[in-house]
Enzyme design. Sequence first.
Site, mmCIF file in Angstrom:
data_model
loop_
_atom_site.group_PDB
_atom_site.id
_atom_site.type_symbol
_atom_site.label_atom_id
_atom_site.label_comp_id
_atom_site.label_asym_id
_atom_site.label_seq_id
_atom_site.Cartn_x
_atom_site.Cartn_y
_atom_site.Cartn_z
ATOM 1 C CG ASP A 1 -10.946 -10.122 11.391
ATOM 2 O OD1 ASP A 1 -11.217 -9.923 10.745
ATOM 3 O OD2 ASP A 1 -10.810 -11.553 12.209
ATOM 4 C CG ASN B 1 -4.528 0.958 6.477
ATOM 5 O OD1 ASN B 1 -3.890 1.520 5.530
ATOM 6 N ND2 ASN B 1 -3.536 0.047 7.994
ATOM 7 C CE1 TYR C 1 -5.983 -3.945 -1.934
ATOM 8 C CE2 TYR C 1 -4.905 -2.487 -4.274
ATOM 9 C CZ TYR C 1 -5.215 -3.001 -2.845
ATOM 10 O OH TYR C 1 -4.362 -2.294 -2.299
ATOM 11 C CE LYS D 1 -8.182 -1.297 -0.745
ATOM 12 N NZ LYS D 1 -8.028 -0.786 0.286
#
Length: 287
Positions: free
Chosen positions: A60, A87, A193, A197
């Site tokens: 995790d 990933n 998000y 990123k």
Amino acid sequence: MSRVAVVTGSNKGIGFSIVKLLCQRFDGVVYLTSRDVERGKEAVKKLEELGLHPNFHQLDVSVRSSVEIFKHYLEENYGGIDILINNAAVVDAGFKTCSFDEAKRVIDINYRSILTMHELIYPIVRNGGRILNISSDCGHLSNIRNKFWIEKLSKQNLSVSDVNEFVEWFLESKKNGTFNVDDIANGASVAAYRVSKVAVSAVTMIHQKEYDNKNISINSMHPGLVRTDMTAGVGFYNVDEAAQTPVYIVLDAPQSLKGAYVWFDRKVIDWYDYNADYYFKMKTITG
């Protein structure tokens, strides 16, 4: 000593297909990892039914102790690793808006986990190794419309502290209700998000400079719009097609490819071109 490749968050989606392709092409041990042990073992079983034999370990990335356990396991059994593909990621539960708690969850898993991996796992990547951070078109600087942050993130001497400050600015604005949708492209859809990123893409370049002396290549890439649970099944590529470029970067690309932001077609994109049309557009999913 065996060569070792590790893919985080790889019990499904792109990560699963990357593990599948690595098992076919990489001359060494491939680790499929996942937060949930049962789901991870089920994924391994699916690959074994195809005649492939990945190893499994629980991981995790958002829990430091889990990363520490995995690090010690790798050191004791292999002395280090050769390939790491970060990933593991999640997207805002609400595409248009998200709460502070949801934004923090996205940031913790997508971005802060990279800092933990950098601290604990990067030091055991062997000379000549390769690290790939799966980013997104959401990770290009053109997703940011706030002039202050465009300028700050464009600095040649950008530091991790600067990136952390950017992330904290966003989280604080979500917490105190001052978030301005005009600060993020496309009406600030999937804002957390995008921020996570962009931070990943930025810190990739910073970490590359740190590891140049070990001849380790650290890159980030946008895998394209892929049909996964994250995109609600919408996309131009299936997961097996989407795995091709990540595996190319860690196995076939020249070692000189360093600190790059790579598009799904293997072209190196100018991450700093904030006026470019690379930012994510919600209509690609909603039509």
